[in-house]
Design a protein around this motif. Structure first.
Motif, mmCIF file in Angstrom:
data_model
loop_
_atom_site.group_PDB
_atom_site.id
_atom_site.type_symbol
_atom_site.label_atom_id
_atom_site.label_comp_id
_atom_site.label_asym_id
_atom_site.label_seq_id
_atom_site.Cartn_x
_atom_site.Cartn_y
_atom_site.Cartn_z
ATOM 1 N N GLY A 187 0.945 9.513 -12.191
ATOM 2 C CA GLY A 187 2.411 9.329 -12.826
ATOM 3 C C GLY A 187 2.807 8.083 -12.309
ATOM 4 N N ALA A 188 2.439 7.506 -11.161
ATOM 5 C CA ALA A 188 2.645 6.015 -11.110
ATOM 6 C C ALA A 188 1.918 4.921 -11.920
ATOM 7 N N PRO A 189 2.571 4.130 -12.348
ATOM 8 C CA PRO A 189 1.849 2.958 -13.403
ATOM 9 C C PRO A 189 0.850 2.279 -12.753
ATOM 10 N N THR A 190 0.649 2.093 -11.373
ATOM 11 C CA THR A 190 -0.318 1.282 -10.569
ATOM 12 C C THR A 190 -1.777 2.070 -10.593
ATOM 13 N N SER A 191 -1.332 3.425 -10.412
ATOM 14 C CA SER A 191 -2.765 4.253 -10.162
ATOM 15 C C SER A 191 -4.075 4.134 -10.991
ATOM 16 N N SER A 192 -3.902 3.981 -12.233
ATOM 17 C CA SER A 192 -5.100 4.009 -13.083
ATOM 18 C C SER A 192 -5.691 2.793 -12.900
ATOM 19 N N HIS A 193 -5.013 1.551 -12.924
ATOM 20 C CA HIS A 193 -5.763 0.275 -12.785
ATOM 21 C C HIS A 193 -6.415 0.147 -11.233
ATOM 22 N N ILE A 194 -5.733 0.556 -10.297
ATOM 23 C CA ILE A 194 -6.465 0.562 -8.927
ATOM 24 C C ILE A 194 -7.662 1.437 -8.864
ATOM 25 N N ALA A 195 -7.643 2.780 -9.514
ATOM 26 C CA ALA A 195 -8.692 3.358 -9.685
ATOM 27 C C ALA A 195 -9.841 2.865 -10.295
ATOM 28 N N ASN A 196 -9.607 2.086 -11.569
ATOM 29 C CA ASN A 196 -10.577 1.471 -12.245
ATOM 30 C C ASN A 196 -11.174 0.235 -11.426
ATOM 31 N N ALA A 197 -10.422 -0.241 -10.665
ATOM 32 C CA ALA A 197 -10.881 -1.414 -9.898
ATOM 33 C C ALA A 197 -11.790 -0.851 -8.717
ATOM 34 N N CYS A 198 -11.399 0.240 -7.990
ATOM 35 C CA CYS A 198 -12.153 0.971 -7.218
ATOM 36 C C CYS A 198 -13.469 1.381 -7.712
ATOM 37 N N PHE A 199 -13.663 1.754 -9.090
ATOM 38 C CA PHE A 199 -14.548 2.344 -9.683
ATOM 39 C C PHE A 199 -15.665 1.437 -10.224
ATOM 40 N N ASN A 200 -15.127 0.274 -10.285
ATOM 41 C CA ASN A 200 -16.189 -1.042 -10.820
ATOM 42 C C ASN A 200 -17.501 -0.781 -10.603
ATOM 43 N N LYS A 201 -17.663 -0.878 -9.420
ATOM 44 C CA LYS A 201 -18.999 -0.938 -9.058
ATOM 45 C C LYS A 201 -19.973 0.084 -9.295
ATOM 46 N N ILE A 202 -19.261 1.574 -9.322
ATOM 47 C CA ILE A 202 -19.863 2.616 -9.864
ATOM 48 C C ILE A 202 -20.186 2.619 -11.367
ATOM 49 N N ASP A 203 -19.366 2.169 -12.030
ATOM 50 C CA ASP A 203 -19.483 1.893 -13.488
ATOM 51 C C ASP A 203 -20.489 1.099 -13.833
ATOM 52 N N LEU A 213 0.795 -1.148 -0.079
ATOM 53 C CA LEU A 213 0.152 -0.083 -0.118
ATOM 54 C C LEU A 213 0.951 1.285 0.029
ATOM 55 N N SER A 214 2.031 1.026 0.824
ATOM 56 C CA SER A 214 3.032 2.261 0.803
ATOM 57 C C SER A 214 3.506 2.708 -0.583
ATOM 58 N N LEU A 215 3.662 1.335 -1.373
ATOM 59 C CA LEU A 215 4.612 1.583 -2.420
ATOM 60 C C LEU A 215 3.432 2.032 -3.611
ATOM 61 N N VAL A 216 2.275 2.072 -3.539
ATOM 62 C CA VAL A 216 1.461 2.676 -4.433
ATOM 63 C C VAL A 216 0.431 3.894 -4.251
ATOM 64 N N THR A 217 0.721 4.304 -3.049
ATOM 65 C CA THR A 217 0.023 5.569 -2.772
ATOM 66 C C THR A 217 1.196 6.656 -1.918
ATOM 67 N N ILE A 218 0.208 7.690 -1.879
ATOM 68 C CA ILE A 218 1.162 8.873 -1.162
ATOM 69 C C ILE A 218 0.044 9.286 -0.227
ATOM 70 N N ASN A 219 0.317 9.335 1.283
ATOM 71 C CA ASN A 219 -0.812 10.034 2.064
ATOM 72 C C ASN A 219 -2.090 9.406 1.788
ATOM 73 N N GLY A 220 -2.204 8.122 1.541
ATOM 74 C CA GLY A 220 -3.503 7.289 1.515
ATOM 75 C C GLY A 220 -4.115 7.646 -0.153
ATOM 76 N N LYS A 221 -3.553 8.473 -0.980
ATOM 77 C CA LYS A 221 -4.196 8.777 -2.277
ATOM 78 C C LYS A 221 -3.170 8.065 -3.332
ATOM 79 N N LEU A 222 -3.945 8.066 -4.433
ATOM 80 C CA LEU A 222 -3.113 7.450 -5.690
ATOM 81 C C LEU A 222 -2.341 8.513 -6.505
ATOM 82 N N PRO A 223 -1.108 8.597 -6.623
ATOM 83 C CA PRO A 223 -0.090 9.471 -7.094
ATOM 84 C C PRO A 223 -0.527 9.545 -8.712
#
Length: 296
Positions: free
Chosen positions: A115-131, A103-113
């Motif tokens: 520029g990080a290659p993981t941010s987009s895919h994590i955000a999509n996974a979190c947004f799946n239900k809303i989609d 978690l510390s490797l893919v976030t900064i202060n609990g948020k998705l940075p």
């Protein structure tokens, strides 16, 4: 534009680039390698592939399209959702005890940075239900819906229907803690250029915009002259280093995928340039030109 380093540990850091009002976090090579390893695990558990051509085709030929943008998308993804996704991925790769470390490797202060290659895919996974909920609302009104990261696109033959869907989707997003950027919300009728993810979709056709085509033709001509003048200093045209050549190769591959007609036209133009300047242009399946200065 300024840059500086932001350390998340003794070993890992980001280079921060500030471009206007945006802050981009560029991970160091060691951190990027860790993130890409975790990204493969995320893709395995949460497969997601956005195809710009197919997304554009869905909206092609519609009387009206509605474009909406989620404000500060990465910052709006709830921390508990990010933790849920990371923990689930760690469990699948037998690293549940190390979930906080990942978690510390893919976030900064609990948020998705950004520029990080993981941010987009994590955000999509979190947004799946809303989609799925947005899709359900849209389908109920006969409206087509696609999303690419924070860009939401809706299309219909009736503007009034889109206005109803807009209100419902805005309320739905606000319920989950997301806000719409009102400045980027707009309706576009078919008597104007309708653009979805960089592709023009008017008249049941999907094609590249004219200004992009002009840019690519100019770049191709610049490259032909660069090869021609490779033995002397090229003062008139921009230098073509490895990075720029790879970027242009990506453009050609993208063009071949989304606009085959223009790809054929570009290939013919490249042949004319080869005959005019007595050079070999390598972007269309030919042997690469060797330049001693760039080691290509």
């Amino acid at each position: 534009m300024t840059s500086n380093k932001f350390y998340i540990s003794d070993e890992y850091y980001y280079t921060i680039k500030r471009i206007k009002n945006r802050i981009i976090y560029i991970p160091c090579d060691e951190l990027k390698a860790k993130q890409r390893f975790f990204l493969n695990a995320i893709k395995w558990l949460y497969p997601y592939k956005a195809d710009t051509l197919n997304s554009a085709k869905i909206h092609s030929g519609k009387k009206w399209i509605l474009k909406m943008d989620i404000k500060s998308f990465y910052d709006s993804v709830p921390s508990y959702e990010i933790q849920r996704v990371v923990s689930k991925v760690c469990r699948r790769i037998n690293q549940y005890n190390n979930s906080l470390s990942y978690l510390s490797l893919v976030t900064i202060n609990g948020k998705l940075p950004t520029g990080a290659p993981t941010s987009s895919h994590i955000a999509n996974a979190c947004f799946n239900k809303i989609d799925k909920e947005i899709m359900s609302v849209s389908s109920a009104f006969g409206v087509d819906y696609t999303r690419y990261v924070d860009d939401l696109t809706f299309s219909s033959y009736c503007k009034e229907t889109l206005e109803i869907v807009k209100k419902k989707v805005t309320a739905l997003l606000e319920f989950y803690g997301y806000k719409i950027n009102k400045k980027k919300t707009k309706y576009i009728s078919d008597n104007k250029q309708q653009n979805v993810l960089g592709l023009v979709i008017n008249n049941y056709r999907v094609r590249l915009p004219k200004d992009f085509k002009r840019k690519i033709r100019a770049m191709l001509h610049s490259y032909a002259i660069y090869i021609y003048n490779s033995s002397i200093k090229d003062t008139k045209h921009l230098a073509w280093d490895i990075k720029r050549i790879r970027q242009f190769e990506g453009y050609i591959s993208y063009i071949n995928h989304v606009d085959s007609k223009f790809y054929v036209q570009l290939k013919r133009y490249a042949k004319k340039l080869e005959q005019k300047y007595w050079v070999i242009i390598p972007f269309f399946g030919k042997k690469k030109y060797i330049n001693q200065e760039t080691d290509l």
